[in-house]
Design a protein around this motif. Structure first.
Motif, PDB file in Angstrom:
ATOM      1  N   HIS A   1      49.303  -9.454   9.835  1.00 51.98           N
ATOM      2  CA  HIS A   1      49.094  -8.024   8.778  1.00 51.98           C
ATOM      3  C   HIS A   1      47.729  -8.570   8.883  1.00 51.98           C
ATOM      4  N   THR A   2      46.611  -8.411   9.793  1.00 56.06           N
ATOM      5  CA  THR A   2      45.433  -7.886  10.005  1.00 56.06           C
ATOM      6  C   THR A   2      45.160  -6.804  10.530  1.00 56.06           C
ATOM      7  N   TRP A   3      43.992  -6.087   9.425  1.00 56.05           N
ATOM      8  CA  TRP A   3      44.044  -5.001   9.602  1.00 56.05           C
ATOM      9  C   TRP A   3      42.596  -4.206   9.376  1.00 56.05           C
ATOM     10  N   ALA A   4      41.913  -3.127  10.808  1.00 57.48           N
ATOM     11  CA  ALA A   4      40.464  -2.659  10.993  1.00 57.48           C
ATOM     12  C   ALA A   4      40.497  -2.060  10.391  1.00 57.48           C
ATOM     13  N   ILE A   5      39.081  -1.790   9.895  1.00 53.84           N
ATOM     14  CA  ILE A   5      38.147  -0.417   9.170  1.00 53.84           C
ATOM     15  C   ILE A   5      37.301  -0.569  10.301  1.00 53.84           C
ATOM     16  N   ASN A   6      37.492   0.481  11.013  1.00 50.83           N
ATOM     17  CA  ASN A   6      36.336   1.016  11.201  1.00 50.83           C
ATOM     18  C   ASN A   6      35.027   1.740  11.125  1.00 50.83           C
ATOM     19  N   VAL A   7      34.323   1.425  11.495  1.00 57.91           N
ATOM     20  CA  VAL A   7      32.411   1.461  11.269  1.00 57.91           C
ATOM     21  C   VAL A   7      32.098   2.736  12.361  1.00 57.91           C
ATOM     22  N   ASP A   8      31.138   4.008  12.077  1.00 53.98           N
ATOM     23  CA  ASP A   8      30.761   4.078  13.694  1.00 53.98           C
ATOM     24  C   ASP A   8      29.659   3.135  14.115  1.00 53.98           C
ATOM     25  N   GLU A   9      29.286   2.393  13.429  1.00 51.42           N
ATOM     26  CA  GLU A   9      28.712   1.554  13.618  1.00 51.42           C
ATOM     27  C   GLU A   9      27.681   0.138  12.633  1.00 51.42           C
ATOM     28  N   TRP A  10      27.451  -0.581  13.304  1.00 49.71           N
ATOM     29  CA  TRP A  10      27.233  -1.369  12.082  1.00 49.71           C
ATOM     30  C   TRP A  10      25.433  -1.435  11.851  1.00 49.71           C
ATOM     31  N   THR A  11      24.755  -0.872  10.966  1.00 48.33           N
ATOM     32  CA  THR A  11      22.986  -0.955  10.748  1.00 48.33           C
ATOM     33  C   THR A  11      23.002  -2.651  10.237  1.00 48.33           C
ATOM     34  N   PRO A  12      21.791  -3.267  10.631  1.00 49.31           N
ATOM     35  CA  PRO A  12      21.379  -4.518   9.567  1.00 49.31           C
ATOM     36  C   PRO A  12      20.795  -3.901   8.069  1.00 49.31           C
ATOM     37  N   ILE A  13      20.710  -4.924   7.283  1.00 49.83           N
ATOM     38  CA  ILE A  13      20.145  -4.280   5.995  1.00 49.83           C
ATOM     39  C   ILE A  13      19.116  -5.046   5.938  1.00 49.83           C
ATOM     40  N   SER A  14      18.244  -3.892   5.355  1.00 56.16           N
ATOM     41  CA  SER A  14      16.987  -5.059   5.663  1.00 56.16           C
ATOM     42  C   SER A  14      16.503  -6.595   4.916  1.00 56.16           C
ATOM     43  N   SER A  15      16.827  -6.313   3.679  1.00 55.41           N
ATOM     44  CA  SER A  15      17.057  -7.258   2.826  1.00 55.41           C
ATOM     45  C   SER A  15      18.032  -7.648   2.305  1.00 55.41           C
ATOM     46  N   PRO A  16      18.556  -8.198   3.308  1.00 54.89           N
ATOM     47  CA  PRO A  16      20.347  -9.074   2.817  1.00 54.89           C
ATOM     48  C   PRO A  16      20.527  -9.509   1.132  1.00 54.89           C
ATOM     49  N   PHE A  17      21.776  -9.354   0.436  1.00 54.77           N
ATOM     50  CA  PHE A  17      21.466  -9.635  -0.502  1.00 54.77           C
ATOM     51  C   PHE A  17      23.205 -10.459  -1.010  1.00 54.77           C
ATOM     52  N   LYS A  18      23.561 -11.109  -2.053  1.00 55.32           N
ATOM     53  CA  LYS A  18      24.666 -11.723  -2.420  1.00 55.32           C
ATOM     54  C   LYS A  18      25.637 -11.166  -2.798  1.00 55.32           C
TER      55      LYS A  18
END
Length: 183
Positions: free
Chosen positions: A148-165
């Protein structure tokens, strides 16, 4: 031909043959305003939050020594393999209320934000990526058998310069297009 009649415009739009879907890149933490490819998209891309904090089985807790370490391993594999994970059994509550609405409304080119609840500092939205339009059922995750596990694909992950909650909503995948923090 220009028309002011929406019904006519809508009907013609449905009859058009689309040969390419939009493509977009994240540049410097911001989504670029330049779209590639031959396409027509009448709306801005939707924005989605994909969390990484759900419960894991006792087997996972034993293998990874704790719930938090198991979630961090899933988060790291998500980053390495350019997807986010949603655990949902077909017909269950998370399937009906979260994954199925995502599958029905998300489009290639939408923006997905990755959240991890088990980082050393604090719970944060850390990365964003462009949805490829693909979601696939997974049988193995972090070297372990899963159901019961699904992967939602993205082109690539880009870090967020200021992570938020994040929004504070306790759900795995949901739309955040109108939430001001998700830019």
């Amino acid at each position: 031909m220009i028309t002011t009649n929406f019904e006519t415009f809508s009907q013609r739009s449905k009859e058009m043959a689309w040969t390419k879907t939009p493509s977009q890149k994240i540049d410097g933490g911001w989504v670029s305003s330049q779209w590639g490819g031959n396409h027509m998209r009448f709306e801005e891309p939707k924005k989605w939050h994909c969390g990484n904090g759900g419960e894991v089985s006792d087997e996972w807790k034993c293998e990874f020594k704790s719930h938090g370490k198991a979630r961090k391993a899933i988060y790291q594999e998500s980053l390495d393999k350019n997807f986010c994970i949603v655990g949902a059994s077909e017909g269950g509550g998370r399937w009906k209320n979260q994954l199925q609405p995502f599958m029905n409304r998300a489009r290639k080119g939408d923006i997905i934000h990755l959240h991890c609840s088990y980082l050393p500092t604090e719970r944060s939205v850390t990365h964003k990526g462009i949805f490829t339009g693909e979601f696939v059922k997974r049988d193995i995750l972090c070297g372990m058998d899963v159901e019961h596990t699904w992967a939602i694909n993205v082109d690539e992950w880009t870090p967020i310069s200021s992570p938020f909650k994040g929004s504070g909503r306790q759900a795995t995948i949901y739309e955040v297009t109108d939430h001001e923090d998700y830019n």
